[in-house]
Design an enzyme around this catalytic site. Structure first.
Site, PDB file in Angstrom:
ATOM      1  CE  LYS A 290      -2.264   1.421   3.460  1.00 21.96           C
ATOM      2  NZ  LYS A 290      -1.645   3.512   4.095  1.00 21.96           N
ATOM      3  CG  ASN A 291       2.730   2.453   3.391  1.00 26.14           C
ATOM      4  OD1 ASN A 291       1.299   2.950   3.853  1.00 26.14           O
ATOM      5  ND2 ASN A 291       3.067   2.409   4.920  1.00 26.14           N
TER       6      ASN A 291
ATOM      7  NE  ARG B 135      -0.463  13.150   7.464  1.00 22.47           N
ATOM      8  CZ  ARG B 135       1.055  13.577   7.285  1.00 22.47           C
ATOM      9  NH1 ARG B 135       1.583  12.759   7.193  1.00 22.47           N
ATOM     10  NH2 ARG B 135       1.152  14.372   7.876  1.00 22.47           N
TER      11      ARG B 135
ATOM     12  CG  ASP C 101      -3.019  11.127  11.066  1.00 24.54           C
ATOM     13  OD1 ASP C 101      -3.080   9.232  12.007  1.00 24.54           O
ATOM     14  OD2 ASP C 101      -3.251  10.532   9.505  1.00 24.54           O
TER      15      ASP C 101
ATOM     16  CG  ASP D 100       3.261   1.137   9.295  1.00 24.01           C
ATOM     17  OD1 ASP D 100       2.483   2.284  10.155  1.00 24.01           O
ATOM     18  OD2 ASP D 100       3.281   1.194   8.128  1.00 24.01           O
TER      19      ASP D 100
HETATM   20  C1  UD1 Z   1       4.641   6.481   6.597  1.00 18.29           C
HETATM   21  C2  UD1 Z   1       4.119   5.279   6.403  1.00 18.29           C
HETATM   22  C3  UD1 Z   1       3.627   4.744   7.371  1.00 18.29           C
HETATM   23  C4  UD1 Z   1       4.314   4.411   8.591  1.00 18.29           C
HETATM   24  C5  UD1 Z   1       5.523   5.602   9.275  1.00 18.29           C
HETATM   25  C6  UD1 Z   1       6.959   5.266   9.325  1.00 18.29           C
HETATM   26  C7  UD1 Z   1       2.930   6.035   4.286  1.00 18.29           C
HETATM   27  C8  UD1 Z   1       1.249   6.559   3.466  1.00 18.29           C
HETATM   28  N1  UD1 Z   1       2.835   5.560   5.620  1.00 18.29           N
HETATM   29  O1  UD1 Z   1       4.222   7.862   7.038  1.00 18.29           O
HETATM   30  O2  UD1 Z   1       2.741   3.998   7.336  1.00 18.29           O
HETATM   31  O3  UD1 Z   1       3.866   4.154   9.983  1.00 18.29           O
HETATM   32  O4  UD1 Z   1       6.042   6.751   6.868  1.00 18.29           O
HETATM   33  O5  UD1 Z   1       7.360   3.999   8.866  1.00 18.29           O
HETATM   34  O6  UD1 Z   1       3.561   5.375   3.550  1.00 18.29           O
HETATM   35  N2  UD1 Z   1       7.453  14.184  11.061  1.00 18.29           N
HETATM   36  C9  UD1 Z   1       7.562  15.875  11.431  1.00 18.29           C
HETATM   37  N3  UD1 Z   1       7.888  16.073  10.032  1.00 18.29           N
HETATM   38  C10 UD1 Z   1       7.582  15.983   9.214  1.00 18.29           C
HETATM   39  C11 UD1 Z   1       7.250  14.345   8.316  1.00 18.29           C
HETATM   40  C12 UD1 Z   1       7.258  13.791   9.210  1.00 18.29           C
HETATM   41  O7  UD1 Z   1       7.920  16.348  12.805  1.00 18.29           O
HETATM   42  O8  UD1 Z   1       7.970  16.789   7.724  1.00 18.29           O
HETATM   43  C13 UD1 Z   1       7.726  13.384  11.957  1.00 18.29           C
HETATM   44  C14 UD1 Z   1       5.922  12.880  12.013  1.00 18.29           C
HETATM   45  O9  UD1 Z   1       5.296  13.523  13.292  1.00 18.29           O
HETATM   46  C15 UD1 Z   1       5.814  11.091  12.723  1.00 18.29           C
HETATM   47  C16 UD1 Z   1       7.612  10.839  12.422  1.00 18.29           C
HETATM   48  O10 UD1 Z   1       8.243  12.079  11.858  1.00 18.29           O
HETATM   49  O11 UD1 Z   1       6.062  11.721  14.264  1.00 18.29           O
HETATM   50  C17 UD1 Z   1       7.071  10.132  10.941  1.00 18.29           C
HETATM   51  O12 UD1 Z   1       6.958  10.593  10.160  1.00 18.29           O
HETATM   52  P1  UD1 Z   1       7.162   9.608   8.204  1.00 18.29           P
HETATM   53  O13 UD1 Z   1       8.387   8.941   8.850  1.00 18.29           O
HETATM   54  O14 UD1 Z   1       6.947  11.276   7.482  1.00 18.29           O
HETATM   55  O15 UD1 Z   1       5.973   8.857   8.109  1.00 18.29           O
HETATM   56  P2  UD1 Z   1       4.714   9.096   7.166  1.00 18.29           P
HETATM   57  O16 UD1 Z   1       5.883   9.281   5.502  1.00 18.29           O
HETATM   58  O17 UD1 Z   1       3.815   9.579   7.651  1.00 18.29           O
END
Ligand code: UD1
Length: 429
Positions: A23-24, A95, A119, A311
């Protein structure tokens, strides 16, 4: 219509199960397709609602998407000129829609992407996405609930270092940098296999990227990319789900198409806890030998890849709920990702939350009850909990589970579980 799963406890899951496309990865690869004019074909697409939402988002940009869920194929036909707005209605529902941000700024010179709201798994910022695009020369601001990024004269290469290896930010910056003028280096990037999958697809479209899978990506920008045909990589979270399902139910499952290398941390933990874990010609197998007793509980601390995936954290909780002994589960990536705990408590699990830690004390058997799934993973973890609960468990909020596990109950039944999907209607609704 709302649905729930009726899960009959006392199952030992035995057999083989296939793994779907990730999915991701699939959702991001659909965004990648925007970078090239013409017909791109994605295969091994999972049959999930999120793909339909992403398809709708692309259509609103003027792109034609022909998605055949049964065949697992999406043909994405991108015209020369496309729109640049991702509506709140769609971003709120999905998202991952924010992954159109990078491709749109790079290709169109402008992107208006709604800022996703709250979220179910804690707050998830966009600051790293924005800072990365700004470093590439875009003007980024938030107005009226939209993140508006503009680079009318195109993007230019830059040296970027992420404060944290965010998956989404790495992807957005990478997808923008491929069309920027000159060289971009992105340091401290996420190393998830899904990033390597995106890099592989971009490379097949003519992008010049080195370092995929390491913590530093180097991108030499090109003027244009061409369409491609790409197969989505197998879903490591779904594969890990089956691994935990085998361990938790003291079963024996061959995960066909699963890539053990993508799950090194969780599989090592399961092996050390007394499970039999082996690679097979078609994937890998996780088994608890019959009569071996309960495997032992183990400590988990979630980390960016190749650490233990956040996850899979809900599955570690369910596993520890019925494993032998006590252990600590620590969530390092997201706040408030412990909703599974309160539902597991309804099933008789003995665990206490303390900040971002959960202390677990295994009990031999849970006790069936109605529970509510609040997100994809905790929902699936509660279904597995129902399999090791006395009596039956009703898991509501099945639409969450359907977002990550196409026909989850069919897979479970093929392994010997008694799980049925039924309407979930209440007199007060
Ligand atoms: C993706 C996955 C999700 C998985 C996660 C971590 C998808 C659709 N989702 O989510 O299933 O759980 O990776 O492996 O691929 N953060 C910031 N600022 C930013 C970006 C992120 O503070 O600009 C923080 C977020 O709040 C969070 C952490 O970094 O606490 C991890 O986020 P991120 O690695 O970006 O995860 P996603 O891409 O949202």
């Amino acid at each position: 219509m709302r649905e729930r799963f009726r899960v009959v406890g006392g199952a030992r899951l035995v057999g083989e199960v296939p793994v779907v496309g990730a999915k991701n990865s699939a959702l991001k690869l659909m965004a990648v397709a925007l970078l090239a004019e013409g017909r791109t074909t994605l295969t091994n697409m999972p049959e999930i609602a999120d793909v339909r939402i992403m398809a709708e988002l692309l259509r609103r940009l003027g792109v034609s998407v022909d998605y055949d869920p049964e065949a697992g194929v999406a043909v994405i036909d991108v015209p020369a000129s496309i729109g640049h707005r991702a509506d709140y209605e769609l971003v709120r529902a999905l998202r991952a829609s924010i992954s159109v941000l990078g491709p749109l700024v790079a290709r169109v010179g402008e992107a208006d992407v709604a800022v996703p709201g709250g979220d179910a798994i804690g707050s998830r910022g966009l600051d790293l996405h924005a800072a990365g695009l700004e470093a590439l020369g875009a003007d980024v601001r938030v107005t009226h609930g939209y993140l508006v990024a503009k680079a009318p004269r195109g993007l230019r290469g830059a040296d970027i270092r992420l404060d944290f290896p965010s998956v989404g930010a790495t992807e957005n910056i990478l997808m923008a940098a491929v069309l920027a003028r000159g060289r971009t280096t992105i340091d401290n990037v996420a190393r998830e296999p899904e990033i390597a999958d995106i890099a592989e697809m971009l490379t097949s479209m003519g992008a010049r990227i080195t370092g995929a899978g390491t913590s530093c990506l180097v991108v030499d920008g090109v003027d244009t990319l061409h369409p491609t045909v790409h197969r989505v990589l197998p879903d490591r979270v779904a594969a890990g789900t089956w691994a935990f399902a085998a361990a938790t139910t003291c079963g024996d499952i061959e995960v066909v198409g699963g890539v053990a290398e993508h799950l090194r941390s969780p599989l090592q933990s399961l092996a050390a806890a007394g499970c039999h874990v082996e690679g097979t010609a078609r994937g890998f197998r996780v088994a608890v030998p019959e009569g071996a007793g309960r495997p032992t509980a183990f400590d988990v601390a979630t980390l960016p890849y190749p650490g233990f995936p956040t996850d899979l954290q809900p599955f570690a909780l369910t596993y520890n709920a019925v494993a032998d002994g006590s252990a600590m589960v620590t969530e390092n990536l997201f706040e408030a990702r412990f909703r599974t705990v309160q539902e597991l408590a309804r099933l008789g699990a003995d665990m206490q939350v303390d900040g971002h830690h959960v202390m677990t004390h295994g009990v031999p058997l849970l006790s069936g009850a109605p529970v509510e799934s609040s997100d994809i993973r905790s929902g699936a973890a509660l279904v597995i909990a129902g399999l090791v609960a006395e009596g039956y468990t009703l898991v509501s909020g099945v639409h969450h589970i359907d977002r990550g596990y196409p026909h989850f109950e069919v897979g479970l039944r093929s392994l010997g579980a008694d799980v049925t999907r039924e309407p979930d209607e209440h007199w007060y609704e």
